[in-house]
Scaffold this active site. Structure first.
Site, short mmCIF file in Angstrom:
data_model
loop_
_atom_site.label_atom_id
_atom_site.label_comp_id
_atom_site.label_asym_id
_atom_site.label_seq_id
_atom_site.Cartn_x
_atom_site.Cartn_y
_atom_site.Cartn_z
N GLU A 1 0.83 -1.19 0.00
CA GLU A 1 0.00 0.00 0.00
C GLU A 1 0.87 1.25 0.00
O GLU A 1 0.55 2.24 -0.61
CB GLU A 1 -0.90 -0.01 1.25
CG GLU A 1 -2.13 0.82 1.15
CD GLU A 1 -3.11 0.52 2.30
OE1 GLU A 1 -4.04 1.32 2.47
OE2 GLU A 1 -2.96 -0.51 3.01
N SER B 1 -1.08 7.18 9.07
CA SER B 1 -1.10 8.64 9.21
C SER B 1 0.31 9.21 9.09
O SER B 1 1.30 8.48 9.15
CB SER B 1 -1.66 9.00 10.58
OG SER B 1 -0.75 8.59 11.59
#
Lengths: 386, 417, 386, 417
Positions: B237, B377
């Protein structure tokens, strides 16, 4: 020197907070997104009954004769709940325009009903171009008989679709500053409304299309070609009103972030114990407190007619724009995924602050004006007396 | 150093462009069927699953070819193909960790989007701290029985299958005792509830599992060894194709230039305002730096060097840049940037082609706020860079103190808030 | 597509690093601060012997015929040790000016001795005004007999107090772009040196006062009024050279910060385990790696004559300016008090990076140029072909 | 709210201005004797130790009067008086915690600068983590015997006395076992070595203590109770007078305006460049916000509300602002901003008055880098704000885990890196 609120001012804040906590819940705000009018007229009238609308309107016109500081106190509370309604449009923008025009007949006609809430008004300045002086006004008011004819389009008129009367800035002379104010009832033939959808769904604005709209002579507010000074007053107060609302958005976002960071656990401990989050919250606090100082200094300076009032307004708007952007944005980051959901209220404040950021002068616009004021020597007395 | 594309690359790019010119849909793809048809056309042209091995339906294409496809498709704002997560993440996971039977059963329909996949990782109490997930998968006879809740599942409402992380040994320390399981999204007990974002749209869902039965052979890899597999998929990812991001940012930028050439601000065209010009110059600069960095990663991939944790630099840079740029867009466009309905077409975001999803400036602005949160994040990325790339010591953390010593190393870069 | 250094390039880096590690120690750099010349001629000649000076000089003039990429590799190493010396002044600025002038006689005369290090040169552009085009040149070269007479003051001439020959940009026509290059031996009568003290004490610069300095006709380098193009080439390469040196400063500062954060303990644990420090270091890494990509892309683009070379140079300079500022500055913050001491080496890199930031175009200057290049369509081929 | 100065304030300000006009030295004060004479004149005018109680030589002045003095002295770039640290920090400490004998012995000569004081707190391994200091003070009979090293001591080379924190019980947990002691800097065994800063100057020193004997009656407060006293003095340091900072920043700003009106950049005067104007507008804005915040603190002080940990906001804001502004100064002035010798006077930093220390733009730039480190780094300030003002939970820390539970609360905001 007293930078604290007076007892009366604290009571006013309490009054506004109680009313809004009860009547302007998150559910109400969300309901108003879908509502074409976008606000609750009963709540608005109640504000009138509670003397919140007439705070800055002179006593002889039915108001309390207070000022921008008191309006800012109420607006900060409105920012805290993302209140949707024509408060700013009417009792800040339009009322300021009318008062600054010096037109006593207009004051007597409009201000008392604005103070009770019987009348809602708005203010129409922008057309295609962005800017906050008379140079953005292309719409001409052509004399016709005893009156005038207006053609063109005004954009981003706040709560323009529901306002009873709209104060319109139109060009009436040959110089770039030769503008005048006109009070235009929304139901006037030839005037059509095109609602806009804004990022802040509670910030109802619209385009107003004027197709040869005929106005009587007494639609003119103040002197012919004398609108520039009134427009300037509207921009000054509009900017401080925006600061106060953004401050409320920031303070609420900060409070929610701190509360969340205390209870939300990741890796077995509250996220507020991680420096990445703790230091973010500390910076948010710093920004919010400084935004408070800047907002209320500017509000006081306007009320007091201080020599540095224009400077203070531009300082406040350019500073609070950035502070509120930072605080409301970082609040989402502190919350992580949940802060990005529709159900969570953070986005209400985030969007309201963003909505207000470009209005009545964005950061760059006001920074330029800060420098102009300084170069012109219109600064605070003592500290810069060299 | 030689930063020219090879002749082979240029020829390949020409082929992609020619194909797009001939095949790009002229209308918006409204229905799933239309989208499937578009997907199948792209697949048959050889532009989907390009990096997969040939034996599983891929083309074993070079990274540069994949990048060129991404770049060119984004350049013309081509409609997205289906099953992006499946093909980019689930497929490679199965190729590396799946059984032969799983590969034969699942890979082909994944590639053709006959079966659409989602990824069932995050939970309400397991976001950045993914390892604290609680969804249980209990082995009862030859079936797992699954109970729990997932959140932030992208595309769950149309998914046929999901790649799930679930706790299979509740007594093991946090990072152990997790397994990776393939779940039929149509099985009884699976309930998908759309989750609305602050943008007003709902790309994500919550998914609830109540006594969902999954055959044991849908376990991927060893029982209780799911955490390592998850680390691999997370790095898929985070690697990914940044040239297509460059193209997307450039498309936005060029539209912004057009609007800034028309929009009047403070008595002149926005594009003539030196302060606006600084912002535009800064934006283009930062996009170019993203492009250079992407080429640098690609050139390593071409040499067979797989990006390690340093690929967090790209994620961190891109997502923070996008947030900054979207702010700049709204600064330049003033209230026009915040119109989602009624925007005069001269000032609206339109990509110059009729077939993309035009959206609005404000939508892009809203979404940039998610970019620094999802898929790790910014805080997590900085932990990864600090600990895994720079070798800085791990912070003290409550879960590490109670955990089994063996898990400490695996907790790795997932630290932070 | 290959963004990695070749074997030869890596060997070059190794060579430069070994030499500088041995000869350009912190003690040497500090000694050179007090030295009026500010550099070690023996070390400079040794660079010539090792072919480091002639990297970008064509083979027929005694160089290696390589390019900006190789110079950048060496300059990055120089940045890592804050090397003090006339390398950039001579073999980047002056050599580029001479080559770009197309003046073969001048090339034959100057380049070979620049490559060996027998000759040092500098480049004099700035006067009172700041800027990087011919418009900043007020000094006129007045024709006189076979030659010219120069009067006026050039400022911020790098290593101008010791350079054997200074390449001077002077106005020779009526148009703002009508400038020419002149090679002026420092010992020419009428030329006096006023040394400057810079924040970076190792960045020796000076003012050169020209008091009716008479030059022979062959002092003109290239065509009369043809200096603008050469100046432009100097600015382009000067900017990339600055990027490479700043990159070296950043990388060294990052490495020192990470090393320090691993061992320095506060509150019983290494400070690198605190997110405030860890995340700072991560951002420093991000900035440094991106600065690397930008610097070497620009260097390659110049060497390759790529269509986006000018764009790439402006991208690099504006980006690396900010990246190096951030990294070198945050390194001090990571270190705390010790990072602020004279004895610790961090300030050497901090000051060098700051010295280079405004030179050959500051951030604002290059951002404007980025936009100009984009609007003119001079961008990379494939990615922006719409 | 009423942000006008009172008539009393304005009259007081006029008196300060008149005094300054009459008494400000016209020449640079080169020698310590000249500086002492200036100090004594200021003291006799009533402008030093204004906030001290009258019985110790102070004037019990209102905070606003003190602020006005600071503002006016900074406005004309008056030479600093002596013993600033002593009068601002050591004196109040003695007034609160000292014995009557100590007060009678030390306060008066402190105020008149007949005895100059320094603060002996930081150590090489005790910066942000002050409580880990190691300097030993061993009670032997009626004397302490002191051994150890202090660092970052401001003005140590001319100090007669020092306020020291030393470890008096090495077996107690870190925050306990520390005492506060008055040390004669002329005593045998005290060695001061100047410490050079990156600016090239040396305002600070290292101080070495080798078997230095100090009479036991120079202990301040209780034995081993020094940490609480230190907390008080740190908060004196963090409160302080911000209006004088505003004046200093304004003086810098106005000189920058003058230079920007002359300096040509890119074919026009810097002051006419819209991008430069944005920077100038931003700087003035941020200085004004500092002024507003200072007035807000002052107005609370006038009501007798002492600033608590929220005063960290001012320290954090001011020091980070100064760093930002000094960067902007150098951006605007280009290479001229970096000249420390040879700067053309049109572009140099000169304060318009002959008697201050003019310094250079670069010196101010260099010093701004120390501002976010000393007197509690920005990271420490953020910890204080996060934990003590916002009430966020403390982070896990190695020293807290091993420490005695009783020290946990006291460690307070001193966390961080």
């Amino acid at each position: 020197m007293d930078f604290e609120f007076s007892q009366d001012q604290m009571a006013l804040r309490e009054l506004a907070r109680e009313l809004l906590t009860e009547r302007c819940t998150s559910a109400h705000v969300r309901a108003m997104m879908e509502d074409p009018a976008g606000y609750d007229p009963a709540l608005y009238r109640q504000m009138g009954d509670m003397s919140l609308l007439g705070l800055a309107i002179p006593e002889q016109y039915g108001g309390s004769g207070l000022g921008m500081v008191e309006q800012a106190i109420v607006l900060e509370e409105m920012g805290r709940v993302a209140y949707p309604g024509p408060f700013v449009a009417g009792v800040v923008l339009a009322a300021t325009g009318i008062q600054a025009s010096g037109d006593e007949a207009a004051m007597a006609r409009y201000l008392p009903c604005l103070a009770t809430g019987e009348l809602t008004m708005s203010f129409a300045l922008l057309e295609d171009a962005i800017g906050w002086g008379p140079e953005v006004v292309a719409m001409r008011a052509v004399p016709a008989g005893d009156g005038f004819v207006l053609s063109g389009t005004k954009r981003f008129v706040p709560f323009g679709a529901t306002a009873d009367v709209i104060l319109v800035v139109a060009s009436t002379g040959d110089g770039p500053g030769d503008v005048s104010l006109f009070a235009v009832p929304r139901e006037t033939p030839g005037l059509t409304v095109e609602p806009y959808g804004m990022f802040d769904l509670n910030a109802k604005t619209c385009a107003l299309h004027f197709d040869a709209v005929r106005l009587p002579g007494d639609a003119l507010i103040g002197d012919l070609n004398g609108g520039a000074a009134a427009l300037d007053a509207v921009v000054q107060r509009g900017a401080v009103a925006a600061c106060a609302e953004m401050l409320g958005c920031a303070r609420k976002s900060l409070e929610m972030s701190v509360a969340y960071a205390k209870v939300r656990k990741q890796f077995g401990q509250p996220i507020g114990s991680f420096q990445a989050i703790k230091h973010k919250c500390a910076e948010m606090l710093e920004a919010t407190e400084n935004a408070h100082s800047a907002t209320y200094y500017a509000a006081w300076a306007l009320d007091a007619g201080a020599p540095d009032a224009r400077l203070a307004v531009s300082v406040a708007k350019s500073f609070v724009n950035e502070a509120a952007r930072k605080v409301c944005g970082e609040a989402i980051q502190v919350h992580g995924g949940i802060g990005f959901t529709w159900e969570y209220d953070l986005h209400l404040y985030f969007k309201r602050a963003k909505h207000l950021e470009p209005l009545w002068g964005d950061t760059a616009w006001h920074r330029e004006r800060v420098l102009e004021e300084v170069l012109a020597g219109r600064v605070a007395g003592a500290a810069a007396g060299r | 150093m030689d930063l020219y594309y090879t002749r082979e690359d240029e020829e390949f790019r020409a082929r992609v462009r020619a194909w797009l010119e001939a095949n790009l849909p002229r209308e918006k793809l409204e229905t799933l069927e239309q989208q499937r048809a578009w997907h199948r056309a792209v697949y048959e042209a050889g532009f989907i699953g390009m990096g997969w091995p040939v034996e599983y339906g891929g083309r074993a294409a070079r990274p540069m070819e994949q990048a060129i496809v991404g770049e060119e498709f984004a350049r013309v704002n081509a409609p997205p193909t289906l099953n992006g997560l499946g093909i980019a993440i689930v497929g490679p996971t199965l190729i590396h960790h799946g059984t032969e039977a799983q590969k034969r059963r699942f890979l082909k329909p994944m590639l053709t989007a006959d079966e659409i996949w989602c990824q069932l990782y995050s939970e309400p109490n397991a976001g950045s701290d993914l390892a604290s997930l609680r969804t249980r998968a209990e082995l009862v006879g030859d079936h797992f029985v699954i109970n729990g809740q997932k959140v932030w599942t992208s595309g769950a409402h149309r998914a046929d299958w999901g790649l799930m992380l679930a706790r299979t040994d509740p007594d093991a320390p946090k990072h152990l005792g997790i397994s990776c399981i393939l779940v039929d999204m149509h099985a009884p007990g699976v309930e998908v509830r759309p989750l609305r974002q602050l943008s007003g749209s709902n790309e994500f869902s919550e998914v609830f599992f109540t006594d969902v039965r999954v055959p044991a052979e849908h376990l991927v890899g060893e029982l209780n060894a799911g955490w390592q597999i998850a680390q691999t998929t997370l790095s898929y990812e985070r690697g990914g194709n940044t040239l297509s991001r460059v193209s997307r940012q450039l498309a936005l930028f060029h539209r912004l230039l057009q609007v800034a050439s028309r929009l009047e601000r403070d008595g002149r065209r926005a594009i003539d305002d030196p302060v606006v010009r600084q912002k535009l110059g800064q934006m283009y600069t930062e996009i170019e730096v993203l492009r250079y960095g992407s080429l640098r990663i690609l050139s390593r991939l071409e040499k067979g060097i797989r990006p390690g944790p340093e690929s967090s630099i790209t994620k961190l840079y891109y997502s923070e840049m996008d947030k900054r740029h979207q702010e700049l867009v709204l600064e330049i466009l003033g209230p026009y940037g915040q119109l989602i309905e009624g925007a005069p077409s001269a000032y609206a975001l339109q990509d110059g082609v009729a077939y993309g999803e035009p959206g609005s400036w404000a939508y892009g602005f809203a979404y940039s706020r998610a970019g620094t949160i999802y898929a790790g994040s910014s805080e997590i990325q900085k932990n990864i860079l600090g600990e895994r790339v720079l070798g800085l010591p791990k912070e003290l953390r409550a879960d590490r103190m109670q955990a089994h010593p063996a898990t400490q190393a695996q907790a790795g870069g997932e630290g932070g808030a």
